[in-house]
Design an enzyme around this catalytic site. Structure first.
Site, PDB file in Angstrom:
ATOM      1  N   TYR A 126     -14.035 -12.877   0.836  1.00 34.99           N
ATOM      2  CA  TYR A 126     -14.836 -11.699   0.476  1.00 34.99           C
ATOM      3  C   TYR A 126     -16.063 -12.085  -0.342  1.00 34.99           C
ATOM      4  O   TYR A 126     -17.130 -11.496  -0.186  1.00 34.99           O
ATOM      5  CB  TYR A 126     -13.986 -10.696  -0.304  1.00 34.99           C
ATOM      6  CG  TYR A 126     -13.010  -9.962   0.596  1.00 34.99           C
ATOM      7  CD1 TYR A 126     -13.437  -8.916   1.404  1.00 34.99           C
ATOM      8  CD2 TYR A 126     -11.673 -10.338   0.663  1.00 34.99           C
ATOM      9  CE1 TYR A 126     -12.561  -8.258   2.246  1.00 34.99           C
ATOM     10  CE2 TYR A 126     -10.785  -9.684   1.510  1.00 34.99           C
ATOM     11  CZ  TYR A 126     -11.240  -8.637   2.295  1.00 34.99           C
ATOM     12  OH  TYR A 126     -10.380  -7.991   3.135  1.00 34.99           O
ATOM     13  N   ASP A 172      -6.779  -3.468  -7.005  1.00 38.46           N
ATOM     14  CA  ASP A 172      -7.219  -4.079  -5.753  1.00 38.46           C
ATOM     15  C   ASP A 172      -7.442  -5.560  -5.975  1.00 38.46           C
ATOM     16  O   ASP A 172      -7.803  -5.980  -7.085  1.00 38.46           O
ATOM     17  CB  ASP A 172      -8.517  -3.433  -5.253  1.00 38.46           C
ATOM     18  CG  ASP A 172      -8.761  -3.786  -3.798  1.00 38.46           C
ATOM     19  OD1 ASP A 172      -8.221  -3.098  -2.923  1.00 38.46           O
ATOM     20  OD2 ASP A 172      -9.449  -4.797  -3.544  1.00 38.46           O
ATOM     21  N   ARG A 218      -4.026   6.567   0.653  1.00 35.63           N
ATOM     22  CA  ARG A 218      -4.608   7.752   1.279  1.00 35.63           C
ATOM     23  C   ARG A 218      -3.670   8.611   2.100  1.00 35.63           C
ATOM     24  O   ARG A 218      -3.989   9.751   2.410  1.00 35.63           O
ATOM     25  CB  ARG A 218      -5.800   7.324   2.146  1.00 35.63           C
ATOM     26  CG  ARG A 218      -7.008   6.976   1.315  1.00 35.63           C
ATOM     27  CD  ARG A 218      -7.975   6.149   2.100  1.00 35.63           C
ATOM     28  NE  ARG A 218      -7.362   4.865   2.418  1.00 35.63           N
ATOM     29  CZ  ARG A 218      -7.990   3.878   3.046  1.00 35.63           C
ATOM     30  NH1 ARG A 218      -9.216   4.035   3.460  1.00 35.63           N
ATOM     31  NH2 ARG A 218      -7.379   2.738   3.271  1.00 35.63           N
ATOM     32  N   ARG A 240      -8.445  11.182  -5.726  1.00 34.17           N
ATOM     33  CA  ARG A 240      -9.639  10.498  -5.209  1.00 34.17           C
ATOM     34  C   ARG A 240     -10.826  11.434  -4.963  1.00 34.17           C
ATOM     35  O   ARG A 240     -11.969  10.982  -4.909  1.00 34.17           O
ATOM     36  CB  ARG A 240      -9.274   9.746  -3.918  1.00 34.17           C
ATOM     37  CG  ARG A 240      -8.632   8.388  -4.172  1.00 34.17           C
ATOM     38  CD  ARG A 240      -9.634   7.310  -4.595  1.00 34.17           C
ATOM     39  NE  ARG A 240     -10.394   6.805  -3.461  1.00 34.17           N
ATOM     40  CZ  ARG A 240     -11.656   7.081  -3.206  1.00 34.17           C
ATOM     41  NH1 ARG A 240     -12.343   7.868  -4.006  1.00 34.17           N
ATOM     42  NH2 ARG A 240     -12.263   6.559  -2.146  1.00 34.17           N
ATOM     43  N   ARG A 280       0.831  -1.217   0.000  1.00 41.23           N
ATOM     44  CA  ARG A 280       0.000   0.000   0.000  1.00 41.23           C
ATOM     45  C   ARG A 280       0.857   1.255   0.000  1.00 41.23           C
ATOM     46  O   ARG A 280       0.547   2.223   0.706  1.00 41.23           O
ATOM     47  CB  ARG A 280      -0.933   0.034   1.222  1.00 41.23           C
ATOM     48  CG  ARG A 280      -1.975  -1.042   1.254  1.00 41.23           C
ATOM     49  CD  ARG A 280      -3.246  -0.590   0.542  1.00 41.23           C
ATOM     50  NE  ARG A 280      -4.212  -1.662   0.522  1.00 41.23           N
ATOM     51  CZ  ARG A 280      -5.286  -1.705   1.298  1.00 41.23           C
ATOM     52  NH1 ARG A 280      -5.544  -0.732   2.125  1.00 41.23           N
ATOM     53  NH2 ARG A 280      -6.113  -2.714   1.224  1.00 41.23           N
TER      54      ARG A 280
END
Ligand code: CP3
Length: 347
Positions: free
Chosen positions: A149, A73, A28, A37, A24
């Site tokens: 998931y 992702d 963010r 974003r 990562r």
């Protein structure tokens, strides 16, 4: 390639300092990421090659990391198989969960091309822009982590729904795992064909299964996937979180390195499994929330904790960079690794 430290470390050649990249590393905590974003949703960003390339390059431009991981992702292949995926404030959400054989039958094994996966175009572009400087890392989730998931629908700490699925309908679970594995094989193969020179497979939820269940439901598919990728001759890194009980099995897979979380002593892993398997990790991402002096000290300690870091060792975190991470602490970690060789010589 100008900087092939990562490839050398994965090939167990002696290196003057460990290579470093961060899970990562885009995201963010970077204002330049947040700026994009504000205009673009997360999935649109993943599916827009130009923007995905820009975001993948952001941490490389800042920190000069020894590798670039393509921005995407692990859940995109699930979407391409037919699931309705969204990203909300609380993370990913799948609106049409897999709960029985009929749902599994409806799932596709999508052809891996640039139309289905804009990430392949992004890899291709990254290869042209930066592939002569550093390796481009492609990635996917492991079959088991995607299964979690697809049957649970969102991030969970225990994934009880996913586990219940295994125990109540093992036959369907195997069908789903097999379909996921085929999908990932095609996708990862095309990532290599598009220019990825390293692959990382994320088995983030490996640790929630017992050894027995991992051996039944997760390991056979992972093993299959990895051995089918072997002819591509690209080094594979396997990330498994909280999985010390699985390590003897994982270390037997034909991967170039295991990416370990912060719970491990790296030297213990070396003592147990030798230098035939590389190791990546494993600074606690929470350390990057402190201050530069602490980060520098902990990074040095981490490297020095492995007697023969010169062979088969890659600096990284034990999990992804956390959103509130101050950028100067990332510089502190990366620069400590860059300066490490000089310090060793001087010492
Ligand atoms: O720089 C990189 O490492 C490449 C990009 C990358 C992302 N996700 C971007 C992302 C990678 C390699 C992943 C892998 C991933 N995605 C994993 C495996 C690694 C891990 O963290 O355990 C998992 C489990 C996912 C699924 C996922 N994606 C979750 C659970 C979440 C929500 C939690 C969170 O961090 O927000 C995401 C969203 C996500 N993936 C973001 C990013 C940058 C944040 C989305 C945003 O911009 O709002």
């Amino acid at each position: 390639m100008q900087n092939d430290l990562l490839l050398k470390a994965l090939n167990h050649e002696i290196v003057p300092r460990p290579p470093i990249w961060l899970m990562r590393q885009a995201g963010r905590y970077l204002p330049e990421y947040q700026k994009i974003r504000q205009e673009v949703g997360f999935l649109d960003l993943c599916n827009n090659p130009e923007l995905a390339v820009e975001v993948s390059l952001q941490p490389y431009k800042r920190f000069n990391t020894d590798a670039i991981i393509v921005f995407s992702d692990i859940l995109l292949p699930a979407q391409k198989m037919g699931l309705e995926l969204e990203f909300t404030e609380d993370g990913p959400r799948i609106n049409n969960l897999i709960s029985n054989e009929a749902d599994i039958k409806k799932l596709q094994i999508p052809l891996a091309n640039e139309e289905t996966y804009p990430t392949l175009t992004a890899i291709n572009m990254l290869k042209k822009i930066a592939g002569e400087k550093v390796p481009i890392i492609g990635f996917s989730g492991a079959p088991w982590t995607l299964f979690c998931y697809m049957t649970e629908g969102y991030s969970s700490t225990n994934f009880y729904k996913a586990k219940k699925f295994l125990y109540t309908n093992p036959q369907a679970a195997h069908q789903l795992l097999s379909k996921i594995t085929n999908t990932l094989f095609l996708y990862l193969t095309m990532q290599v064909n598009s220019g990825a020179s390293v692959l990382q497979i994320f088995d983030t939820w490996a640790g929630i299964l017992s050894l027995e269940d991992y051996k039944t439901f997760a390991l056979p598919y992972l093993k299959h996937l990895i051995s089918d990728l072997m002819p591509l001759k690209v080094p594979i890194i396997l990330y498994a979180n909280n999985a010390s009980h699985l390590l003897p099995k994982l270390s037997m897979l034909k991967v170039a390195a295991l990416s370990l979380d912060w719970r491990y002593s790296l030297q213990d892993v070396r003592d147990n499994f030798g230098t035939s398997i590389g190791i990546q990790g494993n600074l606690d991402p929470a350390i990057l929330l402190t201050d530069q002096a602490t980060v520098r000290e902990k990074t040095k300690q981490m490297i020095q904790s492995i007697k023969n870091w010169q062979v088969g060792y890659i600096c990284n975190l034990g999990h992804g960079v956390l959103p509130p991470t101050p950028i100067e602490n990332v510089y502190a970690m990366v620069d400590t690794v860059f300066e490490f060789a000089n310090e060793v010589v001087m010492a």
